[in-house]
Design a protein around this motif. Structure first.
Motif, PDB file in Angstrom:
ATOM      1  N   VAL A   1       0.640  -1.517  -0.103  1.00  0.00           N
ATOM      2  CA  VAL A   1      -0.154   0.017   0.160  1.00  0.00           C
ATOM      3  C   VAL A   1       0.689   1.218  -0.022  1.00  0.00           C
ATOM      4  O   VAL A   1       1.795   2.262   1.201  1.00  0.00           O
ATOM      5  N   ILE A   2       0.151   1.997  -1.207  1.00  0.00           N
ATOM      6  CA  ILE A   2       0.900   3.073  -0.944  1.00  0.00           C
ATOM      7  C   ILE A   2       0.358   4.848  -0.473  1.00  0.00           C
ATOM      8  O   ILE A   2       1.324   4.750   0.385  1.00  0.00           O
ATOM      9  N   MET A   3      -0.546   4.639  -0.849  1.00  0.00           N
ATOM     10  CA  MET A   3      -2.009   5.573  -0.646  1.00  0.00           C
ATOM     11  C   MET A   3      -3.108   4.504  -0.597  1.00  0.00           C
ATOM     12  O   MET A   3      -3.562   3.588  -0.840  1.00  0.00           O
ATOM     13  N   ASP A   4      -4.253   5.321   0.655  1.00  0.00           N
ATOM     14  CA  ASP A   4      -5.745   4.535   0.373  1.00  0.00           C
ATOM     15  C   ASP A   4      -6.364   5.880   1.841  1.00  0.00           C
ATOM     16  O   ASP A   4      -6.344   5.587   2.936  1.00  0.00           O
ATOM     17  N   ILE A   5      -7.124   6.441   1.273  1.00  0.00           N
ATOM     18  CA  ILE A   5      -7.757   7.550   1.679  1.00  0.00           C
ATOM     19  C   ILE A   5      -9.468   6.919   1.290  1.00  0.00           C
ATOM     20  O   ILE A   5      -9.789   7.677  -0.201  1.00  0.00           O
ATOM     21  N   LYS A   6     -10.195   6.925   2.310  1.00  0.00           N
ATOM     22  CA  LYS A   6     -11.529   6.974   2.314  1.00  0.00           C
ATOM     23  C   LYS A   6     -12.153   7.733   2.040  1.00  0.00           C
ATOM     24  O   LYS A   6     -12.260   8.177   4.084  1.00  0.00           O
ATOM     25  N   VAL A   7     -13.133   8.964   1.826  1.00  0.00           N
ATOM     26  CA  VAL A   7     -13.837  10.150   2.400  1.00  0.00           C
ATOM     27  C   VAL A   7     -15.032   9.731   3.313  1.00  0.00           C
ATOM     28  O   VAL A   7     -15.631   8.129   2.912  1.00  0.00           O
ATOM     29  N   ASN A   8     -15.689  10.002   4.208  1.00  0.00           N
ATOM     30  CA  ASN A   8     -16.572   9.433   4.933  1.00  0.00           C
ATOM     31  C   ASN A   8     -18.076   9.473   4.339  1.00  0.00           C
ATOM     32  O   ASN A   8     -18.681   9.027   4.427  1.00  0.00           O
ATOM     33  N   ARG A   9     -18.094  10.770   3.708  1.00  0.00           N
ATOM     34  CA  ARG A   9     -18.942  11.674   2.840  1.00  0.00           C
ATOM     35  C   ARG A   9     -19.444  10.522   2.449  1.00  0.00           C
ATOM     36  O   ARG A   9     -19.117   9.484   1.301  1.00  0.00           O
ATOM     37  N   LYS A  10     -21.191   9.955   2.201  1.00  0.00           N
ATOM     38  CA  LYS A  10     -21.166   9.022   1.435  1.00  0.00           C
ATOM     39  C   LYS A  10     -22.211   9.903   0.279  1.00  0.00           C
ATOM     40  O   LYS A  10     -23.246  10.918  -0.317  1.00  0.00           O
ATOM     41  N   SER A  11     -21.767   9.091  -1.062  1.00  0.00           N
ATOM     42  CA  SER A  11     -22.331   9.562  -2.829  1.00  0.00           C
ATOM     43  C   SER A  11     -23.611   9.114  -2.555  1.00  0.00           C
ATOM     44  O   SER A  11     -24.153   7.827  -3.209  1.00  0.00           O
ATOM     45  N   ARG A  12     -24.460   9.099  -2.802  1.00  0.00           N
ATOM     46  CA  ARG A  12     -25.885   8.568  -2.986  1.00  0.00           C
ATOM     47  C   ARG A  12     -26.837  10.302  -4.101  1.00  0.00           C
ATOM     48  O   ARG A  12     -27.588   9.495  -4.248  1.00  0.00           O
ATOM     49  N   ASP A  13     -26.089  11.165  -4.255  1.00  0.00           N
ATOM     50  CA  ASP A  13     -27.004  11.906  -5.330  1.00  0.00           C
ATOM     51  C   ASP A  13     -27.075  12.009  -7.180  1.00  0.00           C
ATOM     52  O   ASP A  13     -25.964  11.865  -7.210  1.00  0.00           O
ATOM     53  N   PHE A  14     -27.795  10.519  -7.177  1.00  0.00           N
ATOM     54  CA  PHE A  14     -28.110  11.059  -8.731  1.00  0.00           C
ATOM     55  C   PHE A  14     -28.655  11.296  -9.826  1.00  0.00           C
ATOM     56  O   PHE A  14     -29.336  10.654 -11.042  1.00  0.00           O
ATOM     57  N   SER A  15     -28.779  12.588  -9.266  1.00  0.00           N
ATOM     58  CA  SER A  15     -29.705  13.737  -9.945  1.00  0.00           C
ATOM     59  C   SER A  15     -28.937  14.651 -10.792  1.00  0.00           C
ATOM     60  O   SER A  15     -29.555  15.526 -11.320  1.00  0.00           O
ATOM     61  N   ALA A  16     -27.405  15.124 -10.206  1.00  0.00           N
ATOM     62  CA  ALA A  16     -26.576  16.022 -10.332  1.00  0.00           C
ATOM     63  C   ALA A  16     -25.135  15.474 -10.980  1.00  0.00           C
ATOM     64  O   ALA A  16     -24.779  15.039 -10.595  1.00  0.00           O
ATOM     65  N   PHE A  17     -24.662  16.651 -11.755  1.00  0.00           N
ATOM     66  CA  PHE A  17     -22.959  16.421 -11.644  1.00  0.00           C
ATOM     67  C   PHE A  17     -22.462  17.000 -10.497  1.00  0.00           C
ATOM     68  O   PHE A  17     -22.752  17.593  -9.685  1.00  0.00           O
ATOM     69  N   SER A  18     -21.416  16.168  -9.928  1.00  0.00           N
ATOM     70  CA  SER A  18     -20.382  16.862  -8.726  1.00  0.00           C
ATOM     71  C   SER A  18     -19.111  17.122  -9.661  1.00  0.00           C
ATOM     72  O   SER A  18     -18.832  16.237 -10.185  1.00  0.00           O
ATOM     73  N   HIS A  19     -18.728  17.964  -8.884  1.00  0.00           N
ATOM     74  CA  HIS A  19     -16.621  17.870  -9.371  1.00  0.00           C
ATOM     75  C   HIS A  19     -15.910  16.898  -8.278  1.00  0.00           C
ATOM     76  O   HIS A  19     -16.065  17.086  -7.257  1.00  0.00           O
ATOM     77  N   TYR A  20     -15.140  16.876  -9.065  1.00  0.00           N
ATOM     78  CA  TYR A  20     -14.102  16.441  -8.015  1.00  0.00           C
ATOM     79  C   TYR A  20     -12.759  16.402  -8.530  1.00  0.00           C
ATOM     80  O   TYR A  20     -12.257  17.411  -9.897  1.00  0.00           O
ATOM     81  N   VAL A  21     -11.872  17.147  -7.177  1.00  0.00           N
ATOM     82  CA  VAL A  21     -10.392  17.305  -7.559  1.00  0.00           C
ATOM     83  C   VAL A  21      -9.546  16.059  -6.426  1.00  0.00           C
ATOM     84  O   VAL A  21     -10.148  16.250  -6.096  1.00  0.00           O
ATOM     85  N   ILE A  22      -8.440  15.329  -6.985  1.00  0.00           N
ATOM     86  CA  ILE A  22      -7.689  15.204  -5.776  1.00  0.00           C
ATOM     87  C   ILE A  22      -6.729  15.392  -6.833  1.00  0.00           C
ATOM     88  O   ILE A  22      -5.677  15.345  -7.957  1.00  0.00           O
ATOM     89  N   ALA A  23      -5.319  15.796  -5.473  1.00  0.00           N
ATOM     90  CA  ALA A  23      -4.590  16.714  -5.830  1.00  0.00           C
ATOM     91  C   ALA A  23      -3.443  15.977  -5.276  1.00  0.00           C
ATOM     92  O   ALA A  23      -4.005  15.642  -3.648  1.00  0.00           O
ATOM     93  N   VAL A  24      -2.599  15.653  -5.681  1.00  0.00           N
ATOM     94  CA  VAL A  24      -1.860  14.716  -5.327  1.00  0.00           C
ATOM     95  C   VAL A  24      -0.285  15.750  -5.001  1.00  0.00           C
ATOM     96  O   VAL A  24       0.139  15.469  -6.301  1.00  0.00           O
TER      97      VAL A  24
END
Length: 181
Positions: A77-100
């Motif tokens: 394992v190099i990294m493993d990060i999981k957010v607590n927030r649950k993804s449940r919205d199937f009606s809209a676009f969401s924006h994601y940014v992963i900055a390493v």
């Protein structure tokens, strides 16, 4: 709000985009950003993967158990990060940014996850990468958008404006602005 020029992915179609870089890029500093509209979440729903498929050692950006996760290297394992927030919205676009940026001295600054412009600070899993750790991205192996090539780990939904920025760890404001009205 409508996101134009999106691609539709359906797990049953096994649709996927792939590319193998012709040269090795920066494995320590990069940004992945995208708009996603989920149509369903399975146990494991991949957006972006890069690395060796035969050993499962790869960078993976995905949802598992309705939580967004960034992981790399399963046998080591190099990294493993999981957010607590649950993804449940199937009606809209969401924006994601992963900055390493694994060159940062503070472990929590080495991987930053933003959802809809807000930096995530509540995590279910926090196995931060060690300083200067090299990820499996930007190696001369196949990189996938819309799933993981093996094991049926395909995305179902819409993706738009998928960016991979080599050598820069960027925040969401580099990809647009937010109108709260």
């Amino acid at each position: 709000y409508q996101i134009e020029k999106s691609l539709r992915f359906e797990k049953s179609d096994t649709s996927i985009l792939s590319r193998t870089p012709s040269a090795i890029g920066n494995q320590r500093i990069f940004t992945v950003a995208f708009w996603a509209k989920l149509s369903k979440l399975d146990t494991y729903t991949a957006i972006f993967t890069a690395g060796s498929d035969s050993t499962n050692d790869k960078l993976q950006i995905y949802w598992t158990e309705n939580q967004f996760r960034v992981a790399d290297g399963f046998s080591s394992v190099i990294m493993d990060i999981k957010v607590n927030r649950k993804s449940r919205d199937f009606s809209a676009f969401s924006h994601y940014v992963i900055a390493v940026d694994t060159t940062q001295s503070k472990d929590t600054e080495r991987v930053r996850i933003y959802i809809n412009g807000e930096q995530e600070t509540s995590f279910a899993t926090t196995d931060w990468p060690s300083q200067n750790a090299a990820t499996h991205v930007n190696t001369a192996v196949e990189h996938w958008i819309g799933g993981r090539h093996s094991n049926g780990r395909y995305f179902s939904g819409y993706l738009s404006d998928v960016f991979f920025i080599d050598g820069l760890s960027l925040s969401p404001h580099y990809f647009g602005s937010h109108d709260s009205a």
